[in-house]
Scaffold this motif. Structure first.
Motif, mmCIF file in Angstrom:
data_model
loop_
_atom_site.group_PDB
_atom_site.id
_atom_site.type_symbol
_atom_site.label_atom_id
_atom_site.label_comp_id
_atom_site.label_asym_id
_atom_site.label_seq_id
_atom_site.Cartn_x
_atom_site.Cartn_y
_atom_site.Cartn_z
ATOM 1 N N UNK A 159 0.816 -1.313 -0.023
ATOM 2 C CA UNK A 159 0.090 0.179 -0.077
ATOM 3 C C UNK A 159 0.927 1.375 0.006
ATOM 4 N N UNK A 160 0.582 2.131 -0.997
ATOM 5 C CA UNK A 160 1.657 3.302 -1.249
ATOM 6 C C UNK A 160 0.491 4.234 -1.492
ATOM 7 N N UNK A 161 0.669 5.327 -0.695
ATOM 8 C CA UNK A 161 0.067 6.888 -0.894
ATOM 9 C C UNK A 161 -1.550 6.327 -0.831
ATOM 10 N N UNK A 162 -1.980 5.327 0.023
ATOM 11 C CA UNK A 162 -3.409 5.065 -0.336
ATOM 12 C C UNK A 162 -3.986 4.209 -1.232
ATOM 13 N N UNK A 163 -2.760 3.964 -1.985
ATOM 14 C CA UNK A 163 -3.462 2.981 -3.086
ATOM 15 C C UNK A 163 -2.879 1.425 -2.932
ATOM 16 N N UNK A 164 -3.312 0.456 -3.092
ATOM 17 C CA UNK A 164 -3.512 -0.706 -2.921
ATOM 18 C C UNK A 164 -2.804 -1.543 -4.047
ATOM 19 N N UNK A 165 -1.533 -1.850 -4.162
ATOM 20 C CA UNK A 165 -0.686 -2.699 -5.287
ATOM 21 C C UNK A 165 -0.229 -3.846 -5.058
ATOM 22 N N UNK A 166 -0.474 -4.665 -6.149
ATOM 23 C CA UNK A 166 0.106 -6.084 -6.155
ATOM 24 C C UNK A 166 1.496 -6.085 -7.110
ATOM 25 N N UNK A 167 2.487 -6.570 -6.743
ATOM 26 C CA UNK A 167 3.781 -6.632 -7.444
ATOM 27 C C UNK A 167 4.000 -7.973 -7.657
ATOM 28 N N UNK A 168 3.964 -8.381 -9.074
ATOM 29 C CA UNK A 168 4.073 -9.805 -9.612
ATOM 30 C C UNK A 168 5.562 -9.913 -10.081
ATOM 31 N N UNK A 169 6.253 -10.792 -9.597
ATOM 32 C CA UNK A 169 7.541 -11.038 -10.208
ATOM 33 C C UNK A 169 7.900 -12.437 -10.569
ATOM 34 N N UNK A 170 8.812 -12.660 -11.474
ATOM 35 C CA UNK A 170 8.924 -13.779 -12.054
ATOM 36 C C UNK A 170 10.493 -13.926 -12.456
ATOM 37 N N UNK A 171 11.006 -15.175 -12.638
ATOM 38 C CA UNK A 171 12.422 -15.219 -13.221
ATOM 39 C C UNK A 171 12.301 -16.226 -14.622
ATOM 40 N N UNK A 172 13.146 -15.565 -15.587
ATOM 41 C CA UNK A 172 13.129 -15.921 -16.789
ATOM 42 C C UNK A 172 14.352 -16.333 -17.208
ATOM 43 N N UNK A 173 14.138 -17.522 -18.262
ATOM 44 C CA UNK A 173 15.400 -18.124 -18.614
ATOM 45 C C UNK A 173 14.953 -18.208 -20.234
ATOM 46 N N UNK A 174 15.919 -18.119 -21.227
ATOM 47 C CA UNK A 174 15.770 -18.431 -22.474
ATOM 48 C C UNK A 174 17.170 -18.330 -23.111
ATOM 49 N N UNK A 175 16.947 -18.583 -24.567
ATOM 50 C CA UNK A 175 18.188 -18.497 -25.447
ATOM 51 C C UNK A 175 18.803 -17.203 -25.438
ATOM 52 N N UNK A 176 19.918 -17.064 -25.475
ATOM 53 C CA UNK A 176 20.781 -15.698 -25.697
ATOM 54 C C UNK A 176 20.448 -14.917 -26.647
ATOM 55 N N UNK A 177 20.031 -13.817 -26.466
ATOM 56 C CA UNK A 177 19.762 -12.778 -27.627
ATOM 57 C C UNK A 177 20.574 -11.554 -27.303
ATOM 58 N N UNK A 178 21.298 -10.795 -27.999
ATOM 59 C CA UNK A 178 21.875 -9.392 -27.382
ATOM 60 C C UNK A 178 20.779 -8.381 -27.622
ATOM 61 N N UNK A 179 19.646 -8.428 -28.122
ATOM 62 C CA UNK A 179 18.670 -7.597 -28.149
ATOM 63 C C UNK A 179 17.816 -7.583 -26.768
#
Length: 114
Positions: free
Chosen positions: A52-72
């Motif tokens: 809760x920040x400044x009276x606003x309720x938020x949900x922070x979703x996090x994830x771990x990602x693995x994939x093939x290497x791409x320089x972009x």
């Protein structure tokens, strides 16, 4: 001898990789995102964190990602799922063992409420 890195899950989840484009509109720099590619990743979530920040309720979703290497794939890119959920890349993506074979990074999505 260094042991070969193996991803924890197969790369079976398709997402859009979006890269930033910058335009100057009336002297103000505006950032838009365009699709660079569709890539397959492994997507491991950790559930949401409620804040809760400044009276606003938020949900922070996090994830771990693995994939093939791409320089972009860079820290200013966005990962968008096929159902249009956008995740920001946190920090600089890690080029595993500097072999340009696999890349690993964390993402987050902030959902707001009342």
């Amino acid at each position: 001898m260094m042991k070969a890195y193996r991803p924890s899950l197969p790369f079976t989840f398709p997402v859009r990789l979006l890269g930033p484009t910058k335009k100057s509109i009336n002297g103000v720099l505006k950032k838009d995102y365009i699709q660079i590619a569709i890539i397959n990743i492994s997507f491991k979530t950790f559930g949401g964190t409620e804040t809760e920040k400044n009276g606003t309720y938020n949900i922070i979703d996090t994830a771990q990602i693995e994939t093939w290497y791409r320089p972009d794939i860079k820290s200013d890119c966005i990962i968008e799922t096929m159902d249009e959920k956008r995740y920001e890349i946190l920090g600089e993506p890690e080029n595993i063992n500097m072999r340009n074979q696999f890349i690993k990074f964390k993402v987050q999505r902030v959902k707001g409420g009342a």
